[in-house]
Design a protein around this motif. Structure first.
Motif, mmCIF file in Angstrom:
data_model
loop_
_atom_site.group_PDB
_atom_site.id
_atom_site.type_symbol
_atom_site.label_atom_id
_atom_site.label_comp_id
_atom_site.label_asym_id
_atom_site.label_seq_id
_atom_site.Cartn_x
_atom_site.Cartn_y
_atom_site.Cartn_z
ATOM 1 N N SER A 42 0.853 -1.185 0.000
ATOM 2 C CA SER A 42 0.000 0.000 0.000
ATOM 3 C C SER A 42 0.884 1.228 0.000
ATOM 4 C CB SER A 42 -0.888 0.008 1.244
ATOM 5 O OG SER A 42 -1.633 1.190 1.303
ATOM 6 N N TYR A 43 0.513 2.238 -0.787
ATOM 7 C CA TYR A 43 1.339 3.418 -0.929
ATOM 8 C C TYR A 43 0.759 4.625 -0.225
ATOM 9 C CZ TYR A 43 3.081 0.534 -4.718
ATOM 10 O OH TYR A 43 3.572 -0.490 -5.457
ATOM 11 N N LYS A 44 -0.318 4.440 0.509
ATOM 12 C CA LYS A 44 -1.022 5.596 1.058
ATOM 13 C C LYS A 44 -0.216 6.269 2.150
ATOM 14 C CE LYS A 44 -4.419 8.376 1.047
ATOM 15 N NZ LYS A 44 -4.580 9.241 -0.097
ATOM 16 N N ARG A 45 0.028 7.572 1.987
ATOM 17 C CA ARG A 45 0.656 8.382 3.012
ATOM 18 C C ARG A 45 -0.440 9.194 3.684
ATOM 19 N NH1 ARG A 45 4.203 5.162 0.546
ATOM 20 N NH2 ARG A 45 6.337 5.763 0.926
ATOM 21 N N VAL A 46 -0.463 9.200 5.002
ATOM 22 C CA VAL A 46 -1.558 9.836 5.724
ATOM 23 C C VAL A 46 -1.086 11.110 6.415
ATOM 24 C CG1 VAL A 46 -3.263 9.528 7.536
ATOM 25 C CG2 VAL A 46 -2.655 7.606 6.085
ATOM 26 N N LYS A 47 -1.790 12.217 6.156
ATOM 27 C CA LYS A 47 -1.537 13.489 6.821
ATOM 28 C C LYS A 47 -0.065 13.880 6.779
ATOM 29 C CE LYS A 47 -5.501 13.108 9.904
ATOM 30 N NZ LYS A 47 -5.982 13.030 11.279
ATOM 31 N N SER A 48 0.503 13.911 5.604
ATOM 32 C CA SER A 48 1.904 14.270 5.464
ATOM 33 C C SER A 48 2.126 15.721 5.849
ATOM 34 C CB SER A 48 2.355 14.055 4.020
ATOM 35 O OG SER A 48 3.603 14.653 3.798
ATOM 36 N N TYR A 66 -7.820 11.939 -13.926
ATOM 37 C CA TYR A 66 -8.290 11.067 -12.851
ATOM 38 C C TYR A 66 -9.501 11.695 -12.153
ATOM 39 C CZ TYR A 66 -3.762 8.857 -13.594
ATOM 40 O OH TYR A 66 -2.674 8.225 -14.163
ATOM 41 N N PRO A 67 -10.637 11.780 -12.835
ATOM 42 C CA PRO A 67 -11.816 12.437 -12.243
ATOM 43 C C PRO A 67 -12.369 11.716 -11.013
ATOM 44 C CG PRO A 67 -12.397 11.315 -14.288
ATOM 45 C CD PRO A 67 -10.900 11.303 -14.210
ATOM 46 N N ALA A 68 -12.086 10.429 -10.874
ATOM 47 C CA ALA A 68 -12.624 9.664 -9.743
ATOM 48 C C ALA A 68 -11.697 9.672 -8.527
ATOM 49 C CB ALA A 68 -12.892 8.218 -10.172
ATOM 50 N N ALA A 69 -10.584 10.396 -8.614
ATOM 51 C CA ALA A 69 -9.608 10.398 -7.524
ATOM 52 C C ALA A 69 -10.189 11.010 -6.251
ATOM 53 C CB ALA A 69 -8.354 11.164 -7.938
ATOM 54 N N LYS A 70 -9.893 10.376 -5.126
ATOM 55 C CA LYS A 70 -10.332 10.869 -3.821
ATOM 56 C C LYS A 70 -9.134 10.932 -2.878
ATOM 57 C CE LYS A 70 -14.999 8.949 -4.217
ATOM 58 N NZ LYS A 70 -16.004 8.023 -3.627
ATOM 59 N N GLU A 71 -9.299 11.652 -1.786
ATOM 60 C CA GLU A 71 -8.252 11.796 -0.755
ATOM 61 C C GLU A 71 -6.923 12.209 -1.382
ATOM 62 O OE1 GLU A 71 -9.078 7.621 0.688
ATOM 63 O OE2 GLU A 71 -8.905 8.649 2.619
ATOM 64 N N VAL A 72 -6.991 13.168 -2.274
ATOM 65 C CA VAL A 72 -5.788 13.592 -3.010
ATOM 66 C C VAL A 72 -4.891 14.442 -2.113
ATOM 67 C CG1 VAL A 72 -4.906 14.781 -5.039
ATOM 68 C CG2 VAL A 72 -7.126 13.609 -5.137
ATOM 69 N N GLU A 73 -3.612 14.092 -2.077
ATOM 70 C CA GLU A 73 -2.628 14.885 -1.343
ATOM 71 C C GLU A 73 -1.419 15.116 -2.234
ATOM 72 O OE1 GLU A 73 -1.497 14.533 3.054
ATOM 73 O OE2 GLU A 73 0.136 13.503 2.048
ATOM 74 N N TRP A 74 -1.008 16.362 -2.336
ATOM 75 C CA TRP A 74 0.133 16.747 -3.177
ATOM 76 C C TRP A 74 1.363 17.005 -2.317
ATOM 77 C CZ3 TRP A 74 0.109 16.674 -8.435
ATOM 78 C CH2 TRP A 74 -1.135 16.638 -9.075
ATOM 79 N N THR A 75 2.505 16.522 -2.791
ATOM 80 C CA THR A 75 3.785 16.833 -2.161
ATOM 81 C C THR A 75 4.791 17.138 -3.264
ATOM 82 O OG1 THR A 75 4.467 14.495 -2.153
ATOM 83 C CG2 THR A 75 3.374 15.329 -0.171
ATOM 84 N N LYS A 76 5.893 17.754 -2.912
ATOM 85 C CA LYS A 76 7.000 17.886 -3.862
ATOM 86 C C LYS A 76 7.758 16.562 -3.869
ATOM 87 C CE LYS A 76 7.810 21.153 -5.871
ATOM 88 N NZ LYS A 76 8.405 22.467 -5.619
ATOM 89 N N PHE A 77 8.377 16.245 -4.994
ATOM 90 C CA PHE A 77 9.073 14.966 -5.120
ATOM 91 C C PHE A 77 10.156 14.831 -4.062
ATOM 92 C CE2 PHE A 77 12.661 12.451 -6.649
ATOM 93 C CZ PHE A 77 12.024 11.235 -6.876
ATOM 94 N N THR A 106 -6.626 7.910 -3.904
ATOM 95 C CA THR A 106 -7.269 6.609 -4.042
ATOM 96 C C THR A 106 -8.343 6.677 -5.121
ATOM 97 O OG1 THR A 106 -8.950 7.095 -2.366
ATOM 98 C CG2 THR A 106 -6.912 6.050 -1.611
ATOM 99 N N ILE A 107 -8.527 5.539 -5.789
ATOM 100 C CA ILE A 107 -9.639 5.337 -6.710
ATOM 101 C C ILE A 107 -10.189 3.954 -6.422
ATOM 102 C CG2 ILE A 107 -10.378 5.088 -9.107
ATOM 103 C CD1 ILE A 107 -8.177 6.986 -9.944
ATOM 104 N N ASP A 108 -11.457 3.891 -6.035
ATOM 105 C CA ASP A 108 -12.082 2.606 -5.694
ATOM 106 C C ASP A 108 -11.241 1.828 -4.673
ATOM 107 O OD1 ASP A 108 -14.165 3.122 -7.470
ATOM 108 O OD2 ASP A 108 -13.104 2.179 -9.144
ATOM 109 N N THR A 128 -1.220 0.156 -6.600
ATOM 110 C CA THR A 128 -1.214 -1.211 -6.099
ATOM 111 C C THR A 128 -2.091 -2.049 -7.006
ATOM 112 O OG1 THR A 128 -3.043 -0.655 -4.611
ATOM 113 C CG2 THR A 128 -0.824 -0.535 -3.702
ATOM 114 N N PHE A 129 -1.816 -3.342 -7.047
ATOM 115 C CA PHE A 129 -2.524 -4.192 -7.999
ATOM 116 C C PHE A 129 -2.608 -5.606 -7.457
ATOM 117 C CE2 PHE A 129 -3.235 -6.457 -12.005
ATOM 118 C CZ PHE A 129 -4.128 -5.611 -12.654
ATOM 119 N N SER A 130 -3.738 -6.262 -7.702
ATOM 120 C CA SER A 130 -3.922 -7.640 -7.256
ATOM 121 C C SER A 130 -3.325 -8.601 -8.279
ATOM 122 C CB SER A 130 -5.415 -7.946 -7.083
ATOM 123 O OG SER A 130 -5.620 -9.335 -6.893
#
Length: 203
Positions: A42-48, A66-77, A106-108, A128-130
């Protein structure tokens, strides 16, 4: 004398209760400085604490793609803040610098990372992928070239030129990472096989 002792004892109890009262802790709050929360595959970073605002042009192009994107958080590389399972030298992508913006979203219920230039040009995306949903050609390659290995994680990687799957595998003490395109071609692999280090590049 007894009254004096009683009053002193009462004052001590009151003072102790006041010090332990959560309502008086306002001046001693500890700021949450946690940067990363991750789980396996999982790649999710929370409250960076490194979250940034992006220019409207970047935001617009991101939403268009990515119109379905949710919980979007932007950072610099920042290399230390990238997906934990990604081997950057396997991707074949150019080395990025701190001018690049990274979107984590996240998407779905699937975690994604995407990278954009300052002018809003999309560079690449990882999710991530199954391993249950791998293309038949990729599964055939795994069976033919990595027999006996157990897949432990899969990342789907997209850029302007191709879609590929970075697959992490284990077989006893042997560990392997392979980048396989949709047609089943092994683009790169690295790891340890039969106790020997392996590093191959076919692109």
């Amino acid at each position: 004398m007894k009254k004096i002792v009683f009053h002193l004892a009462l004052l001590v109890i009151v003072a102790a209760t006041s010090c332990n009262n959560p309502g008086n802790a306002g001046n001693s709050k500890v700021k949450d400085t946690s940067v990363v929360t991750t789980t396996e595959n999982s790649y999710k970073r929370v409250k960076s604490v490194r979250a940034v605002e992006v220019a409207p042009v970047i935001q617009t192009k991101f939403v268009e793609k990515y119109p379905a994107a949710k919980e979007v958080e932007w950072t610099k590389f920042d290399q230390s803040m990238q997906p934990v399972d990604i081997e950057w030298d396997l991707t074949g992508w150019p080395v990025l610098d701190t001018s690049i913006y990274a979107a984590n979203y996240t998407i779905d219920a699937t975690d994604y990372w995407s990278w954009y230039t300052t002018s809003g040009d999309w560079i690449s995306t990882v999710s991530t992928f199954s391993n249950n949903n791998l293309p038949d050609a990729v599964n055939q390659t795994l069976q033919a070239q990595f027999a006996g290995y157990t897949v432990t994680s899969v990342s789907k990687e997209n850029d302007k030129n191709r879609t590929a799957y970075e697959i992490k595998m284990e077989k006893g003490e042997d560990k392997m990472k392979a980048l396989i395109d949709e047609a089943g071609n092994v683009m790169k692999k690295k790891g340890k096989e039969n106790g020997q280090k392996v590093k191959e590049k076919n692109v």
